[in-house]
Motif scaffolding. Sequence first.
Motif, mmCIF file in Angstrom:
data_model
loop_
_atom_site.group_PDB
_atom_site.id
_atom_site.type_symbol
_atom_site.label_atom_id
_atom_site.label_comp_id
_atom_site.label_asym_id
_atom_site.label_seq_id
_atom_site.Cartn_x
_atom_site.Cartn_y
_atom_site.Cartn_z
ATOM 1 N N HIS A 81 0.822 -1.212 0.000
ATOM 2 C CA HIS A 81 0.000 0.000 0.000
ATOM 3 C C HIS A 81 0.856 1.263 0.000
ATOM 4 N N PHE A 82 1.996 1.185 0.700
ATOM 5 C CA PHE A 82 2.876 2.354 0.722
ATOM 6 C C PHE A 82 3.326 2.707 -0.688
ATOM 7 N N LEU A 83 3.697 1.710 -1.472
ATOM 8 C CA LEU A 83 4.157 1.950 -2.839
ATOM 9 C C LEU A 83 3.052 2.582 -3.677
ATOM 10 N N PHE A 84 1.851 1.998 -3.643
ATOM 11 C CA PHE A 84 0.761 2.506 -4.467
ATOM 12 C C PHE A 84 0.324 3.902 -4.036
ATOM 13 N N ASN A 85 0.258 4.121 -2.736
ATOM 14 C CA ASN A 85 -0.129 5.442 -2.248
ATOM 15 C C ASN A 85 0.897 6.501 -2.634
ATOM 16 N N PHE A 89 0.498 9.692 -5.060
ATOM 17 C CA PHE A 89 0.864 11.016 -4.548
ATOM 18 C C PHE A 89 1.818 11.727 -5.512
ATOM 19 N N ILE A 90 2.846 10.993 -6.000
ATOM 20 C CA ILE A 90 3.816 11.590 -6.921
ATOM 21 C C ILE A 90 3.150 11.937 -8.252
ATOM 22 N N PHE A 91 2.231 11.073 -8.686
ATOM 23 C CA PHE A 91 1.521 11.356 -9.941
ATOM 24 C C PHE A 91 0.764 12.667 -9.847
ATOM 25 N N ASN A 92 0.102 12.885 -8.717
ATOM 26 C CA ASN A 92 -0.637 14.137 -8.525
ATOM 27 C C ASN A 92 0.306 15.336 -8.489
ATOM 28 N N GLN A 93 1.488 15.138 -7.893
ATOM 29 C CA GLN A 93 2.471 16.219 -7.856
ATOM 30 C C GLN A 93 2.916 16.600 -9.268
ATOM 31 N N VAL A 94 3.247 15.589 -10.043
ATOM 32 C CA VAL A 94 3.716 15.843 -11.411
ATOM 33 C C VAL A 94 2.629 16.512 -12.220
ATOM 34 N N GLU A 96 0.338 18.419 -11.177
ATOM 35 C CA GLU A 96 0.142 19.808 -10.749
ATOM 36 C C GLU A 96 1.402 20.657 -10.949
ATOM 37 N N GLY A 97 2.455 20.046 -11.495
ATOM 38 C CA GLY A 97 3.672 20.808 -11.761
ATOM 39 C C GLY A 97 4.464 21.135 -10.515
ATOM 40 N N ASP A 98 4.447 20.241 -9.510
ATOM 41 C CA ASP A 98 5.193 20.479 -8.276
ATOM 42 C C ASP A 98 6.682 20.240 -8.516
ATOM 43 N N PRO A 99 7.546 21.208 -8.212
ATOM 44 C CA PRO A 99 8.990 21.063 -8.454
ATOM 45 C C PRO A 99 9.657 19.993 -7.580
ATOM 46 N N ASP A 100 9.001 19.603 -6.465
ATOM 47 C CA ASP A 100 9.591 18.598 -5.583
ATOM 48 C C ASP A 100 9.321 17.170 -6.059
ATOM 49 N N ALA A 101 8.529 17.046 -7.108
ATOM 50 C CA ALA A 101 8.143 15.711 -7.564
ATOM 51 C C ALA A 101 9.349 14.879 -7.966
ATOM 52 N N SER A 102 10.300 15.491 -8.682
ATOM 53 C CA SER A 102 11.467 14.732 -9.146
ATOM 54 C C SER A 102 12.286 14.209 -7.958
ATOM 55 N N LYS A 103 12.374 15.006 -6.876
ATOM 56 C CA LYS A 103 13.107 14.573 -5.690
ATOM 57 C C LYS A 103 12.424 13.357 -5.050
ATOM 58 N N ASN A 104 11.102 13.411 -5.005
ATOM 59 C CA ASN A 104 10.369 12.311 -4.399
ATOM 60 C C ASN A 104 10.445 11.040 -5.254
ATOM 61 N N SER A 142 7.107 14.241 3.261
ATOM 62 C CA SER A 142 6.751 14.983 2.058
ATOM 63 C C SER A 142 5.328 14.652 1.614
ATOM 64 N N ARG A 143 4.952 13.403 1.754
ATOM 65 C CA ARG A 143 3.588 12.991 1.379
ATOM 66 C C ARG A 143 2.545 13.774 2.152
ATOM 67 N N PHE A 144 2.843 14.030 3.428
ATOM 68 C CA PHE A 144 1.890 14.736 4.287
ATOM 69 C C PHE A 144 2.263 16.216 4.452
ATOM 70 N N ASP A 145 3.025 16.715 3.485
ATOM 71 C CA ASP A 145 3.367 18.136 3.430
ATOM 72 C C ASP A 145 4.015 18.611 4.736
ATOM 73 N N ASN A 146 4.827 17.724 5.343
ATOM 74 C CA ASN A 146 5.559 18.041 6.578
ATOM 75 C C ASN A 146 4.651 18.505 7.711
ATOM 76 N N ARG A 147 3.446 17.958 7.718
ATOM 77 C CA ARG A 147 2.512 18.310 8.795
ATOM 78 C C ARG A 147 2.409 17.190 9.833
ATOM 79 N N LEU A 148 3.362 16.295 9.796
ATOM 80 C CA LEU A 148 3.387 15.222 10.784
ATOM 81 C C LEU A 148 4.234 15.647 11.977
ATOM 82 N N TYR A 149 3.755 15.327 13.158
ATOM 83 C CA TYR A 149 4.531 15.601 14.373
ATOM 84 C C TYR A 149 5.307 14.329 14.730
#
Length: 258
Positions: A81-85, A89-94, A96-104, A142-149
């Motif tokens: 599930h981690f792989l598919f999720n 997530f990366i597909f949505n980034q790409v 939307e033109g997110d510059p961090d997508a290539s890093k992920n 990164s998946r959770f936009d660094n909103r994890l504690y």
Amino acid sequence: MRDFQVFTSIKTPVLIMSVSRGVYFLGLSIAYWAVLRTIKAVKTSQNAQLNQLRSLRENERLEKDILKLNNSYLQARINPHFLFNTLNFIFNQVEEGDPDASKNIHLLSDIMRYSLSIEEDGKVPLYQEIDHIKRYIKLNKSRFDNRLYLEDQITEISGGDARIPPLLLLTFVENVFKHGDMTDVASPGIISISYKDGKLLLYTKNKKKKSRMNHGEHVGIINAITRLKNYYTKDDFDLEMKDEEAEFILNLKIQIWN
């Protein structure tokens, strides 16, 4: 009577000599027979020991092969599930033109490459496992936009001879992200890893999600425990788990011999 005495005086030494020689050759024959019997017995014993040794080596080889197959199977059962999720997530980034997508994408590529690695002894250098966990944590943040504690207290390990079964520690770390609730600033997740003088310590703590876990919630941990038992004796590792209603705590200690 005189002739008899002469005959006796002449024949007695000859008779004694003949008897002595007969006893000598008889003793020599017996000794030769005994030596042959001993050599034969030794050879039989050596052949039996050699066959036993070959049998033990064959059993040991079979056990190692079974161990490799078993660990490869368990390694392959990591939750997909981690792989598919992450791919979604990366597909949505790409898209939307997110510059961090290539890093992920690069992070995910490294994670998948490591997940497929397994050496002849079924282990990898410990520092590689630690680096892999760091990439995994970074990608999840990164998946959770660094909103994890999350408090990740991981000791830097560079090189060294310590080796460990691949993805063993990751299974316990993955459990924190899969079943933990790290959205509460008052109850942050904790992942602590340290290594000193051959002693590896892993500590995790997380608030549990309110939603009920599925039936296969403990498959990953059960597999990890099986791998621990395959690689280490009961005296070489200690695993304590505290599964309460609101939180889950795990404390793992491994004595690594290299």
